[in-house]
Motif scaffolding. Structure first.
Motif, PDB file in Angstrom:
ATOM      1  N   PHE A   1     -18.490  -7.632 -67.028  1.00 46.76           N
ATOM      2  CA  PHE A   1     -19.926  -7.571 -66.763  1.00 46.76           C
ATOM      3  C   PHE A   1     -20.648  -7.092 -68.013  1.00 46.76           C
ATOM      4  O   PHE A   1     -20.784  -5.909 -68.279  1.00 46.76           O
ATOM      5  N   ASP A   2     -21.084  -8.061 -68.804  1.00 45.06           N
ATOM      6  CA  ASP A   2     -21.876  -7.800 -70.004  1.00 45.06           C
ATOM      7  C   ASP A   2     -22.955  -8.874 -70.066  1.00 45.06           C
ATOM      8  O   ASP A   2     -22.843  -9.854 -70.798  1.00 45.06           O
ATOM      9  N   PRO A   3     -24.017  -8.707 -69.264  1.00 39.14           N
ATOM     10  CA  PRO A   3     -25.043  -9.750 -69.192  1.00 39.14           C
ATOM     11  C   PRO A   3     -25.754 -10.007 -70.517  1.00 39.14           C
ATOM     12  O   PRO A   3     -26.220 -11.116 -70.753  1.00 39.14           O
ATOM     13  N   ALA A   4     -25.808  -9.029 -71.395  1.00 36.36           N
ATOM     14  CA  ALA A   4     -26.490  -9.214 -72.678  1.00 36.36           C
ATOM     15  C   ALA A   4     -25.810 -10.280 -73.532  1.00 36.36           C
ATOM     16  O   ALA A   4     -26.458 -10.973 -74.303  1.00 36.36           O
ATOM     17  N   THR A   5     -24.498 -10.430 -73.368  1.00 34.91           N
ATOM     18  CA  THR A   5     -23.758 -11.441 -74.137  1.00 34.91           C
ATOM     19  C   THR A   5     -23.295 -12.593 -73.245  1.00 34.91           C
ATOM     20  O   THR A   5     -22.479 -13.404 -73.672  1.00 34.91           O
TER      21      THR A   5
END
Length: 139
Positions: A92-96
């Motif tokens: 869960f890393d929405p920025a990437t």
């Protein structure tokens, strides 16, 4: 001559420590627990509210057990008695745009309230059960 060996040893230790720190990043928390345990790295640990859960944990409940989990993307899971859930994968890393969840509900009963992964990228959330694979296609 000892200097190059010392530098190599320090670099090796730094790599091991950073890999261990990365591997040990929690993917969620136990919100409520009665008779549940996490099985990881060959050890079984009783769970209590506030404990962290990690990728590859096998979460089990006993005959009178029940667990409530909240994952980092706000997915909420409830497990009933005699259940086994394996947290196969979680990113869960929405920025990437790195998103994904794979759960294996090996036995027992459960309910799921999907979080951000299912909202942002539904095709990247999968739940397997003994009789079916559930793919979230919209929430």
């Amino acid at each position: 001559m000892q200097r190059p060996y010392r530098s190599a040893a320090i670099a090796a230790i730094a790599c091991l420590l950073s890999a261990a720190a990365f591997a040990a990043e929690p993917i969620g928390l136990v919100k409520s627990a009665e008779g549940g345990a996490a099985h990881r790295e060959g050890k079984s640990t009783p769970l209590k509210a506030g404990d962290s859960v990690f990728k590859n944990d096998q979460i089990t409940t006993g005959a009178q057990g029940a667990l409530g989990l909240v994952l980092r993307d706000d997915t909420t899971l409830s497990l009933g008695p005699n259940s086994k859930l394996v947290l196969d994968d979680f990113v869960f890393d929405p920025a990437t745009d790195k998103l994904g969840m794979s759960l294996n509900m090996a036995k027992g009963t459960f309910s799921v309230l999907t979080g951000q992964i299912a909202k942002l990228s539904p095709e990247k959330m999968n739940i397997r059960t003994p009789v079916a694979t559930i793919g979230i296609r919209g929430t």
